[in-house]
Design an enzyme around this catalytic site. Structure first.
Site, short mmCIF file in Angstrom:
data_model
loop_
_atom_site.label_atom_id
_atom_site.label_comp_id
_atom_site.label_asym_id
_atom_site.label_seq_id
_atom_site.Cartn_x
_atom_site.Cartn_y
_atom_site.Cartn_z
N LYS A 13 -63.38 73.45 6.10
CA LYS A 13 -63.19 74.51 5.09
C LYS A 13 -64.25 75.60 5.23
O LYS A 13 -63.93 76.79 5.20
CB LYS A 13 -63.25 73.92 3.67
CG LYS A 13 -62.18 72.90 3.34
CD LYS A 13 -62.20 72.51 1.87
CE LYS A 13 -63.48 71.83 1.43
NZ LYS A 13 -63.75 70.53 2.06
N ARG A 88 -61.89 70.88 -7.32
CA ARG A 88 -61.88 69.54 -6.74
C ARG A 88 -61.31 68.50 -7.70
O ARG A 88 -61.12 67.35 -7.30
CB ARG A 88 -63.30 69.12 -6.39
CG ARG A 88 -63.71 69.29 -4.93
CD ARG A 88 -65.18 68.94 -4.82
NE ARG A 88 -65.65 68.51 -3.56
CZ ARG A 88 -66.33 69.27 -2.68
NH1 ARG A 88 -66.53 70.53 -2.94
NH2 ARG A 88 -66.80 68.75 -1.58
N ARG A 127 -72.24 67.04 12.07
CA ARG A 127 -72.45 68.41 11.56
C ARG A 127 -73.93 68.78 11.47
O ARG A 127 -74.75 67.98 11.03
CB ARG A 127 -71.81 68.54 10.17
CG ARG A 127 -72.06 69.91 9.53
CD ARG A 127 -71.06 70.24 8.48
NE ARG A 127 -70.97 69.28 7.40
CZ ARG A 127 -69.99 69.27 6.50
NH1 ARG A 127 -69.04 70.17 6.57
NH2 ARG A 127 -69.98 68.38 5.54
N ARG A 160 -77.51 67.83 6.69
CA ARG A 160 -77.49 67.74 5.22
C ARG A 160 -77.74 66.30 4.79
O ARG A 160 -77.27 65.36 5.43
CB ARG A 160 -76.12 68.19 4.70
CG ARG A 160 -76.00 69.68 4.54
CD ARG A 160 -74.58 70.13 4.31
NE ARG A 160 -73.84 69.37 3.33
CZ ARG A 160 -72.58 69.64 2.97
NH1 ARG A 160 -71.95 70.65 3.51
NH2 ARG A 160 -71.96 68.90 2.09
N ARG A 171 -68.06 60.19 -0.24
CA ARG A 171 -67.44 61.50 -0.51
C ARG A 171 -65.95 61.48 -0.19
O ARG A 171 -65.15 62.09 -0.91
CB ARG A 171 -68.15 62.59 0.31
CG ARG A 171 -69.53 62.92 -0.25
CD ARG A 171 -70.39 63.63 0.77
NE ARG A 171 -69.87 64.92 1.17
CZ ARG A 171 -70.17 65.51 2.33
NH1 ARG A 171 -70.95 64.92 3.19
NH2 ARG A 171 -69.67 66.69 2.60
#
Ligand code: AMP
Length: 219
Positions: A13, A88, A127, A160, A171
């Site tokens: 996203k 969300r 990531r 992160r 998550r």
């Protein structure tokens, strides 16, 4: 016009919203980025959000909704917004719908980035995010040209806190339980467009632009 990007953590996203922002002139509004920026500035909002983010849980609806409403009321957002990471939950959808209507805005599309579950975890685990500008890379799929250095701004790349395997799995669980129902909601509204998020980054961007330009077929 406004656009919502829906998809699981790791679906792409953020990457796609940045590309769409460049091509469309709409403003990228990412709830996660707003929280991370508040945290960097040491604000109360940032500290509160951190406790949820580090556990892979959702920040309470009231807090997120207030933050997003304040952001979209700013002048630059009048020309249209790409929502990334918001809404969300069904309560967030309800609040957004009321506010968009109140402001006379036009939610044109909900673009759903579809990526198989096994690919999501690998994308999250690989990531890397720029500390300065928030650009993202992936050590497996899309590495930066120089290790740990952002191609865009030369900032330092970091992983992160919530991109470790354990938190990523939580998550994903939260996504399936709380966010997935939004797909059916927006499909029923006739706003949903499905995009194959497994393809090359530039190809996915092209697919999204094509939908936005051609008024796309219903998913
Ligand atoms: P993201 O950058 O979109 O992956 O978001 C990182 C984290 O920020 C999430 O795991 C949540 O803890 C929090 N967050 C971001 N957006 C929302 C939202 N719309 N509702 C609740 N929590 C959110």
């Amino acid at each position: 016009m406004d656009v919502i990007l829906l998809g699981a953590p790791g679906a792409g996203k953020g990457t796609q919203a940045k590309a769409l922002e460049e091509h469309s002139g709409l403003v990228h509004v990412a709830s996660g980025d707003l929280f991370r920026s508040a945290l960097r500035q040491g604000t109360e909002l940032g500290m509160l959000a951190k406790s949820y983010m580090d556990r892979g849980e959702l920040v309470p609806d009231g807090v997120v909704i207030r933050m997003i409403m304040e952001r979209i009321a700013q002048a630059d957002c009048h020309r249209g917004v790409i929502f990334d990471g918001f809404p969300r939950t069904i309560d967030q959808v309800a609040a957004l719908t009321v506010e968009l209507e109140r402001q006379g805005r036009d939610l044109r599309y909900v673009l759903f980035l579809k990526v198989p579950e096994e690919m999501l975890l690998r994308r999250i685990a690989g990531r890397e995010t720029c500390k300065t500008c928030g650009s993202t890379y992936n050590v497996y799929y899309f590495p930066s040209k120089r290790p740990d250095v952002c191609d865009e701004c030369g900032g330092r790349l970091y992983q992160r806190n919530d991109d470790n395997m354990e938190t990523a799995q939580r998550r994903l669980g939260v996504y399936f339980a709380q966010t997935l129902p939004l797909i059916d909601h927006y499909r029923t509204q006739g706003l949903l467009r499905e995009i194959d998020g497994q393809r090359e980054i530039t190809q996915v961007t092209q697919d999204m632009l094509h939908v936005m330009e051609s008024n796309g077929s219903h998913a």
